[in-house]
Motif scaffolding. Structure first.
Motif, PDB file in Angstrom:
ATOM      1  N   ILE A 270      10.974 -27.348  23.436  1.00  0.00           N
ATOM      2  CA  ILE A 270      10.714 -27.988  24.725  1.00  0.00           C
ATOM      3  C   ILE A 270      11.949 -28.808  25.082  1.00  0.00           C
ATOM      4  N   ASP A 271      12.734 -28.293  26.031  1.00  0.00           N
ATOM      5  CA  ASP A 271      13.925 -29.030  26.452  1.00  0.00           C
ATOM      6  C   ASP A 271      13.513 -30.096  27.477  1.00  0.00           C
ATOM      7  N   ALA A 272      14.478 -30.829  27.953  1.00  0.00           N
ATOM      8  CA  ALA A 272      14.190 -31.942  28.871  1.00  0.00           C
ATOM      9  C   ALA A 272      13.516 -31.451  30.161  1.00  0.00           C
ATOM     10  N   ASP A 273      13.955 -30.310  30.679  1.00  0.00           N
ATOM     11  CA  ASP A 273      13.351 -29.785  31.914  1.00  0.00           C
ATOM     12  C   ASP A 273      11.903 -29.365  31.686  1.00  0.00           C
ATOM     13  N   ALA A 274      11.643 -28.688  30.565  1.00  0.00           N
ATOM     14  CA  ALA A 274      10.278 -28.262  30.252  1.00  0.00           C
ATOM     15  C   ALA A 274       9.377 -29.473  30.037  1.00  0.00           C
ATOM     16  N   ARG A 275       9.900 -30.489  29.352  1.00  0.00           N
ATOM     17  CA  ARG A 275       9.113 -31.710  29.124  1.00  0.00           C
ATOM     18  C   ARG A 275       8.791 -32.383  30.457  1.00  0.00           C
ATOM     19  N   ALA A 276       9.774 -32.488  31.325  1.00  0.00           N
ATOM     20  CA  ALA A 276       9.550 -33.130  32.618  1.00  0.00           C
ATOM     21  C   ALA A 276       8.509 -32.353  33.425  1.00  0.00           C
ATOM     22  N   ASP A 277       8.571 -31.015  33.361  1.00  0.00           N
ATOM     23  CA  ASP A 277       7.593 -30.195  34.065  1.00  0.00           C
ATOM     24  C   ASP A 277       6.193 -30.407  33.496  1.00  0.00           C
ATOM     25  N   LEU A 278       6.072 -30.403  32.174  1.00  0.00           N
ATOM     26  CA  LEU A 278       4.757 -30.644  31.559  1.00  0.00           C
ATOM     27  C   LEU A 278       4.250 -32.043  31.883  1.00  0.00           C
ATOM     28  N   ASP A 279       5.126 -33.046  31.794  1.00  0.00           N
ATOM     29  CA  ASP A 279       4.723 -34.416  32.131  1.00  0.00           C
ATOM     30  C   ASP A 279       4.188 -34.482  33.555  1.00  0.00           C
ATOM     31  N   ARG A 280       4.886 -33.827  34.480  1.00  0.00           N
ATOM     32  CA  ARG A 280       4.479 -33.845  35.887  1.00  0.00           C
ATOM     33  C   ARG A 280       3.125 -33.158  36.073  1.00  0.00           C
ATOM     34  N   ARG A 281       2.959 -31.992  35.451  1.00  0.00           N
ATOM     35  CA  ARG A 281       1.702 -31.250  35.602  1.00  0.00           C
ATOM     36  C   ARG A 281       0.529 -31.999  34.987  1.00  0.00           C
ATOM     37  N   LEU A 282       0.727 -32.550  33.799  1.00  0.00           N
ATOM     38  CA  LEU A 282      -0.358 -33.286  33.150  1.00  0.00           C
ATOM     39  C   LEU A 282      -0.692 -34.558  33.916  1.00  0.00           C
ATOM     40  N   ALA A 283       0.323 -35.233  34.449  1.00  0.00           N
ATOM     41  CA  ALA A 283       0.071 -36.433  35.255  1.00  0.00           C
ATOM     42  C   ALA A 283      -0.737 -36.080  36.503  1.00  0.00           C
ATOM     43  N   ARG A 284      -0.438 -34.932  37.100  1.00  0.00           N
ATOM     44  CA  ARG A 284      -1.193 -34.499  38.282  1.00  0.00           C
ATOM     45  C   ARG A 284      -2.657 -34.215  37.911  1.00  0.00           C
ATOM     46  N   MET A 285      -2.875 -33.581  36.752  1.00  0.00           N
ATOM     47  CA  MET A 285      -4.250 -33.326  36.292  1.00  0.00           C
ATOM     48  C   MET A 285      -4.991 -34.637  36.060  1.00  0.00           C
ATOM     49  N   ASP A 286      -4.314 -35.581  35.419  1.00  0.00           N
ATOM     50  CA  ASP A 286      -4.936 -36.879  35.168  1.00  0.00           C
ATOM     51  C   ASP A 286      -5.265 -37.603  36.471  1.00  0.00           C
TER      52      ASP A 286
ATOM     53  N   ARG B  12      -7.131 -25.207  31.508  1.00  0.00           N
ATOM     54  CA  ARG B  12      -5.918 -25.616  32.222  1.00  0.00           C
ATOM     55  C   ARG B  12      -4.803 -25.936  31.230  1.00  0.00           C
ATOM     56  N   LEU B  13      -5.141 -26.553  30.114  1.00  0.00           N
ATOM     57  CA  LEU B  13      -4.137 -26.822  29.075  1.00  0.00           C
ATOM     58  C   LEU B  13      -3.648 -25.519  28.453  1.00  0.00           C
ATOM     59  N   LYS B  14      -4.562 -24.572  28.309  1.00  0.00           N
ATOM     60  CA  LYS B  14      -4.211 -23.262  27.764  1.00  0.00           C
ATOM     61  C   LYS B  14      -3.232 -22.543  28.681  1.00  0.00           C
ATOM     62  N   GLU B  15      -3.412 -22.676  29.999  1.00  0.00           N
ATOM     63  CA  GLU B  15      -2.499 -22.057  30.960  1.00  0.00           C
ATOM     64  C   GLU B  15      -1.078 -22.581  30.795  1.00  0.00           C
ATOM     65  N   LEU B  16      -0.944 -23.803  30.339  1.00  0.00           N
ATOM     66  CA  LEU B  16       0.375 -24.403  30.117  1.00  0.00           C
ATOM     67  C   LEU B  16       0.928 -24.070  28.737  1.00  0.00           C
ATOM     68  N   GLY B  17       0.153 -23.325  27.947  1.00  0.00           N
ATOM     69  CA  GLY B  17       0.606 -22.945  26.611  1.00  0.00           C
ATOM     70  C   GLY B  17       0.433 -24.032  25.571  1.00  0.00           C
ATOM     71  N   LEU B  18      -0.387 -25.036  25.861  1.00  0.00           N
ATOM     72  CA  LEU B  18      -0.520 -26.176  24.948  1.00  0.00           C
ATOM     73  C   LEU B  18      -1.648 -26.011  23.940  1.00  0.00           C
ATOM     74  N   THR B  19      -2.615 -25.163  24.233  1.00  0.00           N
ATOM     75  CA  THR B  19      -3.741 -24.941  23.319  1.00  0.00           C
ATOM     76  C   THR B  19      -4.019 -23.450  23.227  1.00  0.00           C
ATOM     77  N   GLU B  20      -4.823 -23.079  22.255  1.00  0.00           N
ATOM     78  CA  GLU B  20      -5.294 -21.699  22.170  1.00  0.00           C
ATOM     79  C   GLU B  20      -6.746 -21.707  21.714  1.00  0.00           C
ATOM     80  N   SER B  21      -7.483 -20.741  22.219  1.00  0.00           N
ATOM     81  CA  SER B  21      -8.892 -20.623  21.876  1.00  0.00           C
ATOM     82  C   SER B  21      -9.052 -19.915  20.543  1.00  0.00           C
ATOM     83  N   LEU B  22     -10.041 -20.351  19.797  1.00  0.00           N
ATOM     84  CA  LEU B  22     -10.414 -19.716  18.539  1.00  0.00           C
ATOM     85  C   LEU B  22     -11.798 -19.113  18.699  1.00  0.00           C
TER      86      LEU B  22
END
Length: 189
Positions: free
Chosen positions: A103-119, A162-172
């Motif tokens: 996760i480079d700086a751009d990817a982190r910033a994108d994830l931070d932005r998306r998660l903040a919007r969800m919150d 929604r977290l799964k769509e971002l690649g952060l979780t996976e279903s078991l």
């Protein structure tokens, strides 16, 4: 469309190239796609057919034993019978994403932005708590995880998708686990 596992395996192996459904109007469009447990399934022609004209060969191409078995399944619903051409497009892109722990700086910033919007769209912030709960309690049934976060199960599951769509979780089979990408995101914070 819902496909059982044998049908999905048949699509992957090339034995299944169509699906029959009874609908009042088509529920998929030619050129459309759907993510499944085996990868992305693509839809070709969607054609109204006469159920009585379906042959045993047609039924086998849809993963069924014979035409009589297929017609019996189709008789359970109302509407016209539609034949949908199906094929494997490829792997689910979320698999590669969730396995990428870089996760480079751009990817982190994108994830931070998306998660903040969800919150911000929720009644209270939830993304970090959900990620940590999944990380700390892998393979725990969603009902328990939802209760631990004081959420209704359906809402929790919808949020985890929604977290799964971002690649952060996976279903078991039961519950979830944090993905390598999700672990990297949490670790670097």
């Amino acid at each position: 469309m819902i496909f059982d596992r044998p049908t999905l395996d048949g699509i992957v192996a090339g034995r299944v190239d169509r699906a029959y459904r009874r609908w009042t109007r088509p529920q998929v469009k030619p050129g459309g796609q759907q993510r499944t447990a085996v990868g992305v399934i693509g839809f070709g022609d969607v054609v109204r057919v006469d159920a009585e004209a379906i042959s045993d060969a047609d039924a086998r191409a849809a993963g069924q034993r014979d035409a009589a078995t297929l017609r019996k399944k189709l008789a359970r619903k109302d509407g016209d019978v539609w034949c949908v051409a199906v094929h494997l497009v490829g792997a689910d892109p979320r698999v590669a994403l969730r396995n990428d722990a870089t996760i480079d700086a751009d990817a982190r910033a994108d994830l931070d932005r998306r998660l903040a919007r969800m919150d911000a769209a929720a009644d209270r912030p939830w993304t970090r708590a959900a990620l940590e709960a999944i990380r700390d309690r892998p393979a725990v049934v969603s009902t328990e995880l939802a209760a631990s976060l004081d959420l209704e199960r359906f809402l929790f599951k919808r949020r985890v998708r929604r977290l799964k769509e971002l690649g952060l979780t996976e279903s078991l089979e039961v519950g979830y686990r944090i993905s390598p990408r999700g672990a990297a995101y949490l670790t670097d914070q």
